[in-house]
Each structure stands twice: as structure tokens, then as C-alpha cells.
Design a protein around this motif. Structure first.
Motif, PDB file in Angstrom:
ATOM      1  N   ALA A  84      65.956  67.417  57.383  1.00 48.45           N
ATOM      2  CA  ALA A  84      65.712  68.822  57.739  1.00 48.45           C
ATOM      3  C   ALA A  84      66.965  69.432  58.360  1.00 48.45           C
ATOM      4  O   ALA A  84      67.670  68.784  59.135  1.00 48.45           O
ATOM      5  CB  ALA A  84      64.548  68.917  58.715  1.00 48.45           C
ATOM      6  N   ILE A  85      67.249  70.686  58.008  1.00 42.98           N
ATOM      7  CA  ILE A  85      68.347  71.412  58.656  1.00 42.98           C
ATOM      8  C   ILE A  85      67.927  71.662  60.101  1.00 42.98           C
ATOM      9  O   ILE A  85      66.788  72.066  60.374  1.00 42.98           O
ATOM     10  CB  ILE A  85      68.604  72.744  57.925  1.00 42.98           C
ATOM     11  CG1 ILE A  85      69.117  72.479  56.507  1.00 42.98           C
ATOM     12  CG2 ILE A  85      69.625  73.575  58.685  1.00 42.98           C
ATOM     13  CD1 ILE A  85      70.457  71.797  56.432  1.00 42.98           C
ATOM     14  N   PRO A  86      68.820  71.452  61.081  1.00 41.77           N
ATOM     15  CA  PRO A  86      68.418  71.535  62.498  1.00 41.77           C
ATOM     16  C   PRO A  86      68.147  72.953  63.013  1.00 41.77           C
ATOM     17  O   PRO A  86      67.823  73.113  64.184  1.00 41.77           O
ATOM     18  CB  PRO A  86      69.620  70.924  63.237  1.00 41.77           C
ATOM     19  CG  PRO A  86      70.375  70.160  62.206  1.00 41.77           C
ATOM     20  CD  PRO A  86      70.158  70.887  60.924  1.00 41.77           C
ATOM     21  N   PHE A  87      68.257  73.960  62.165  1.00 42.75           N
ATOM     22  CA  PHE A  87      68.138  75.337  62.644  1.00 42.75           C
ATOM     23  C   PHE A  87      67.389  76.202  61.626  1.00 42.75           C
ATOM     24  O   PHE A  87      67.172  75.787  60.486  1.00 42.75           O
ATOM     25  CB  PHE A  87      69.534  75.933  62.897  1.00 42.75           C
ATOM     26  CG  PHE A  87      70.519  75.645  61.777  1.00 42.75           C
ATOM     27  CD1 PHE A  87      70.551  76.435  60.640  1.00 42.75           C
ATOM     28  CD2 PHE A  87      71.379  74.562  61.872  1.00 42.75           C
ATOM     29  CE1 PHE A  87      71.433  76.150  59.608  1.00 42.75           C
ATOM     30  CE2 PHE A  87      72.271  74.262  60.847  1.00 42.75           C
ATOM     31  CZ  PHE A  87      72.297  75.061  59.707  1.00 42.75           C
ATOM     32  N   SER A  88      66.980  77.392  62.066  1.00 43.41           N
ATOM     33  CA  SER A  88      66.381  78.399  61.178  1.00 43.41           C
ATOM     34  C   SER A  88      67.294  79.621  61.142  1.00 43.41           C
ATOM     35  O   SER A  88      67.775  80.059  62.194  1.00 43.41           O
ATOM     36  CB  SER A  88      65.003  78.840  61.687  1.00 43.41           C
ATOM     37  OG  SER A  88      64.068  77.796  61.639  1.00 43.41           O
TER      38      SER A  88
ATOM     39  N   ASN B  23      67.606  79.543  77.031  1.00 37.18           N
ATOM     40  CA  ASN B  23      66.639  78.480  77.338  1.00 37.18           C
ATOM     41  C   ASN B  23      65.959  77.952  76.080  1.00 37.18           C
ATOM     42  O   ASN B  23      65.655  76.768  75.969  1.00 37.18           O
ATOM     43  CB  ASN B  23      65.592  78.981  78.330  1.00 37.18           C
ATOM     44  CG  ASN B  23      66.172  79.200  79.710  1.00 37.18           C
ATOM     45  OD1 ASN B  23      66.835  78.324  80.249  1.00 37.18           O
ATOM     46  ND2 ASN B  23      65.959  80.363  80.272  1.00 37.18           N
ATOM     47  N   THR B  24      65.704  78.867  75.135  1.00 37.38           N
ATOM     48  CA  THR B  24      65.033  78.467  73.891  1.00 37.38           C
ATOM     49  C   THR B  24      65.985  78.473  72.698  1.00 37.38           C
ATOM     50  O   THR B  24      65.572  78.159  71.581  1.00 37.38           O
ATOM     51  CB  THR B  24      63.848  79.411  73.598  1.00 37.38           C
ATOM     52  OG1 THR B  24      64.310  80.767  73.641  1.00 37.38           O
ATOM     53  CG2 THR B  24      62.748  79.234  74.626  1.00 37.38           C
ATOM     54  N   LEU B  25      67.230  78.842  72.934  1.00 39.80           N
ATOM     55  CA  LEU B  25      68.272  78.834  71.903  1.00 39.80           C
ATOM     56  C   LEU B  25      67.874  79.644  70.669  1.00 39.80           C
ATOM     57  O   LEU B  25      67.871  79.154  69.533  1.00 39.80           O
ATOM     58  CB  LEU B  25      68.631  77.390  71.509  1.00 39.80           C
ATOM     59  CG  LEU B  25      69.308  76.563  72.614  1.00 39.80           C
ATOM     60  CD1 LEU B  25      69.595  75.140  72.141  1.00 39.80           C
ATOM     61  CD2 LEU B  25      70.604  77.226  73.083  1.00 39.80           C
TER      62      LEU B  25
ATOM     63  N   ASP C  65      65.572  74.039  66.076  1.00 38.28           N
ATOM     64  CA  ASP C  65      64.127  73.940  65.838  1.00 38.28           C
ATOM     65  C   ASP C  65      63.794  73.177  64.566  1.00 38.28           C
ATOM     66  O   ASP C  65      62.631  73.092  64.174  1.00 38.28           O
ATOM     67  CB  ASP C  65      63.507  75.338  65.768  1.00 38.28           C
ATOM     68  CG  ASP C  65      63.900  76.090  64.497  1.00 38.28           C
ATOM     69  OD1 ASP C  65      64.925  75.716  63.866  1.00 38.28           O
ATOM     70  OD2 ASP C  65      63.197  77.045  64.128  1.00 38.28           O
ATOM     71  N   ASN C  66      64.826  72.664  63.884  1.00 39.96           N
ATOM     72  CA  ASN C  66      64.642  71.909  62.635  1.00 39.96           C
ATOM     73  C   ASN C  66      63.905  72.719  61.567  1.00 39.96           C
ATOM     74  O   ASN C  66      63.162  72.174  60.745  1.00 39.96           O
ATOM     75  CB  ASN C  66      63.910  70.587  62.894  1.00 39.96           C
ATOM     76  CG  ASN C  66      64.684  69.661  63.811  1.00 39.96           C
ATOM     77  OD1 ASN C  66      65.819  69.969  64.198  1.00 39.96           O
ATOM     78  ND2 ASN C  66      64.087  68.550  64.191  1.00 39.96           N
ATOM     79  N   GLY C  67      64.095  74.036  61.594  1.00 41.82           N
ATOM     80  CA  GLY C  67      63.511  74.905  60.576  1.00 41.82           C
ATOM     81  C   GLY C  67      62.054  75.254  60.786  1.00 41.82           C
ATOM     82  O   GLY C  67      61.450  75.943  59.951  1.00 41.82           O
ATOM     83  N   THR C  68      61.452  74.828  61.910  1.00 42.14           N
ATOM     84  CA  THR C  68      60.006  74.993  62.075  1.00 42.14           C
ATOM     85  C   THR C  68      59.583  76.448  62.273  1.00 42.14           C
ATOM     86  O   THR C  68      58.478  76.826  61.871  1.00 42.14           O
ATOM     87  CB  THR C  68      59.491  74.164  63.264  1.00 42.14           C
ATOM     88  OG1 THR C  68      60.235  74.515  64.435  1.00 42.14           O
ATOM     89  CG2 THR C  68      59.634  72.683  63.002  1.00 42.14           C
ATOM     90  N   ASN C  69      60.430  77.271  62.899  1.00 40.07           N
ATOM     91  CA  ASN C  69      60.027  78.660  63.114  1.00 40.07           C
ATOM     92  C   ASN C  69      59.928  79.435  61.801  1.00 40.07           C
ATOM     93  O   ASN C  69      59.072  80.308  61.656  1.00 40.07           O
ATOM     94  CB  ASN C  69      60.995  79.364  64.079  1.00 40.07           C
ATOM     95  CG  ASN C  69      60.702  79.029  65.530  1.00 40.07           C
ATOM     96  OD1 ASN C  69      59.783  79.561  66.129  1.00 40.07           O
ATOM     97  ND2 ASN C  69      61.482  78.105  66.085  1.00 40.07           N
ATOM     98  N   ASN C  70      60.774  79.101  60.841  1.00 41.40           N
ATOM     99  CA  ASN C  70      60.653  79.751  59.533  1.00 41.40           C
ATOM    100  C   ASN C  70      59.356  79.345  58.839  1.00 41.40           C
ATOM    101  O   ASN C  70      58.734  80.140  58.136  1.00 41.40           O
ATOM    102  CB  ASN C  70      61.847  79.401  58.651  1.00 41.40           C
ATOM    103  CG  ASN C  70      63.054  80.277  58.941  1.00 41.40           C
ATOM    104  OD1 ASN C  70      62.983  81.201  59.757  1.00 41.40           O
ATOM    105  ND2 ASN C  70      64.165  79.992  58.288  1.00 41.40           N
TER     106      ASN C  70
END
Length: 329
Positions: free
Chosen positions: A161-165, A185-187, A204-209
Motif C-alpha cells: 500500500a502507498i503510505p499516503f492519500s 497532529n494528524t498529518l 494513512d496508507n491510503g485509507t482515507n481515500n
């Protein structure tokens, strides 16, 4: 490029004598860069505008700097040139940029703010004579952010997983719009300018998307009104707050490459990945993002079952930007 990684959090080294990214000793106090790129500050006349740190002390944008070795500064300048060219060209050029490149550009600014916050905290601690009280959770997040930012100067591969969204959407902004937010705080970060809006969740490993997948699907190919983009931002900033995991990464360093792979986000406690969405709390976040239009919390959550939205109508369909009227009844 070599693959030796630098971790300033090991001995909490945040002085001006070593490069913030590589850790190498600096030869003079002139070796530094701006946290916010020169071209961005010039374009929006930001140099002398105030920037408040968490300890309530004030800086100007141009006073936020990072100690930086010459070769690292050159790599960052190259990144800035690529981003400036795309941003000036507009949404379609920004959309074509690699997500890793956008991550690097945003991460450098956010980490730059973090670095200045930590330096201010260390100065305050020295003046008060008290021990530095630094959250281990934040130190963990910032260490990982700094690790991934070293992809600018180290050969690094993200596996799994990509570490960001990253979200890039077209927005019908007024001329000279500059809307910048970050939450260290939440980056999470957002930027609205020219004819686009950008949202980046840095760890967030892409989870917010995935979490906002329905919204992303319904706005695909649509140009957003500024108030619609700010609503989307509010959703991301709030969900980043609700994100209940502290991502961990396995790092494998070889002579030629650094491999970074996210570890599974499963929890032994069976706690959901996102805490429960609270309408009133989201309404407070949205009220803040909608300040330019003056909507109050009372108006936003007047119907708590269906809070005010300019993105989707009562049927869950996208509201076209040209159908939005911001006049009060």
C-alpha cells in the motif's frame, strides 16, 4: 545517491548545524532553505504575513527555515520547479504529477513546520528549565514522515500500500485564491489555488481515500465550487482525526535501495479503523472550513439526520457547482 538513512529523533537533533534531511554537518549558517517555496510566497505575497506556531509565538512565512546541505537544497529546488510549472499550468498538469512527487512536496513543507515547532519547543524548555515533554505518538509519526521524505535524496521504493492519500480536483476558484491548511497532529494538508484543490493525508496508507470513496466517485470529472472543495477538506480533516491506527512500516535497506512496506493495519482489539463519526463534531469542523461563507453550526446541523451539504443532495447525487446558491432564504 546512497541508502544510509538519518533519524534525528534518535538523539533529538534539531539544531542548525546539520542538514534537516540528510543529517550531514553544515559548513555555514547560510546553508538553509525556506519551508515554503520562494515562488509560492512571491505569488501570494506571503513573505511577511504572520504564521502562528503551537506555542502561540508568531513568525513570518519567510522566517520559517530549515538547515539544509547544498546538494539536498538543489534536489528540493528541482522538485519545486516541477511543481511550480505544473501548478501554473493548472489542474490537468497537477493531476498528471506522480502522487509520490506531490507527497514529497507537501511533506517537506509540513515537516518543515514540525521542525520549527520542535525548535521553538526546545527554546521554551531551555528558558523554563523544565524537561521537554514530547508525545511519543507524534515522535513516531514524525520519524516515519522524515523517513519517507528521504525518498527525495535516497533511492526508495514503496511496496504494498502507498503510505499516503492524494486527492487533486478541479475547483472554480476566484482569481488569486490561496487557501492553505495543515494539521500536524494528524498529518493532513489541503491547498486551494489557481483552478484546483489538493488534499494529502501524509501517513494513512491510503485509507482515507477508501473511507471517502463514495464522494470521490461522485465528484469524478466534476468541477467543484470552492465551498464544495472546503466541505471535502472538512471530511478528510475530520476522518484523519478519527483514524484509530498508528501505522508501522518495515524498512529494508540494501546497498542500492531502501524498501518501505506498510504493516497491516489490523488491530488485536477489533477496534474499527475509524472511530464513530459524530455529526455535531463534524459540524464544528465544517463551520470552520466554511467561515468565508458565514454558515453557523446551528445552520449546519439543524437537521442532525441530514447535515447541510453542498456536495450531495438529499438523494445522494452530486450538486453541480453552477446550481449552488449561497444566498440565505
Amino acid at each position: 545517491m546512497h541508502t544510509t538513512l538519518y533519524n534525528p529523533f534518535t538523539d533529538f537533533r534539531f539544531d542548525n548545524n546539520s542538514c534537516f534531511l540528510s543529517g550531514q554537518p553544515l559548513q555555514s549558517v547560510d546553508e538553509h532553505i525556506q519551508v515554503f517555496p520562494h515562488w509560492l510566497m512571491r505569488k501570494f505575497d506571503l513573505e511577511d504575513k504572520p504564521f502562528k506556531l503551537l506555542d502561540e509565538s508568531m513568525r513570518t512565512y519567510k522566517q520559517l527555515q530549515l538547515p539544509c546541505a547544498t546538494e539536498v537544497a538543489e534536489r528540493i529546488a528541482e522538485l519545486d520547479r516541477q511543481v511550480e510549472q505544473a501548478f501554473d499550468s493548472g489542474y490537468h498538469a497537477v493531476k498528471e504529477l506522480e502522487s509520490v512527487l506531490l507527497f514529497q512536496w507537501v511533506a517537506k513543507m509540513v515537516y518543515g513546520v514540525v521542525f520549527n515547532e520542535i525548535q521553538a519547543g526546545i527554546r521554551q524548555q531551555m528558558l523554563s528549565g523544565e524537561a521537554m515533554n514530547f508525545s511519543q505518538v507524534l515522535a513516531h509519526k514524525f520519524k516515519n514522515l522524515h523517513l519517507m521524505l528521504q525518498s527525495l535524496i535516497r533511492p526508495m521504493q514503496f511496496d504494498g500500500a502507498i503510505p499516503f492519500s492524494v486527492v487533486v480536483v478541479p475547483v472554480d476558484n476566484p482569481e488569486n485564491t490561496f487557501g492553505y491548511r495543515d494539521e500536524i497532529n494528524t498529518l493532513v494538508y489541503s491547498l486551494r489555488m489557481n483552478d484546483f484543490g489538493l488534499i494529502v493525508c501524509l501517513q494513512d496508507n491510503g485509507t482515507n481515500n477508501v473511507y471517502h470513496g463514495e464522494y470521490l466517485e461522485k465528484i469524478t470529472g466534476k468541477v467543484l465550487h470552492p465551498i464544495q472543495f472546503e466541505e471535502l477538506c472538512a471530511r478528510y480533516f475530520y476522518s484523519a482525526y478519527l483514524f484509530s491506527r498508528l501505522p508501522e512500516y518495515t524498512v529494508l535497506t540494501t546497498p542500492d535501495m531502501v524498501y518501505v512496506e506498510p504493516m497491516p493495519l489490523a488491530s488485536m482489539s477489533m477496534r474499527p479503523m475509524f472511530d464513530q463519526w459524530q455529526v455535531k463534531t463534524f459540524g464544528q469542523v465544517l463551520e470552520n472550513f466554511w467561515k468565508p461563507w458565514g454558515y453557523s453550526l446551528f445552520e449546519i446541523i439543524k437537521n442532525p439526520e441530514r447535515p447541510m451539504s453542498f456536495l450531495l443532495d438529499a438523494n445522494g447525487d452530486f450538486i453541480p457547482a453552477n446550481a449552488i446558491s449561497l444566498e440565505r432564504e
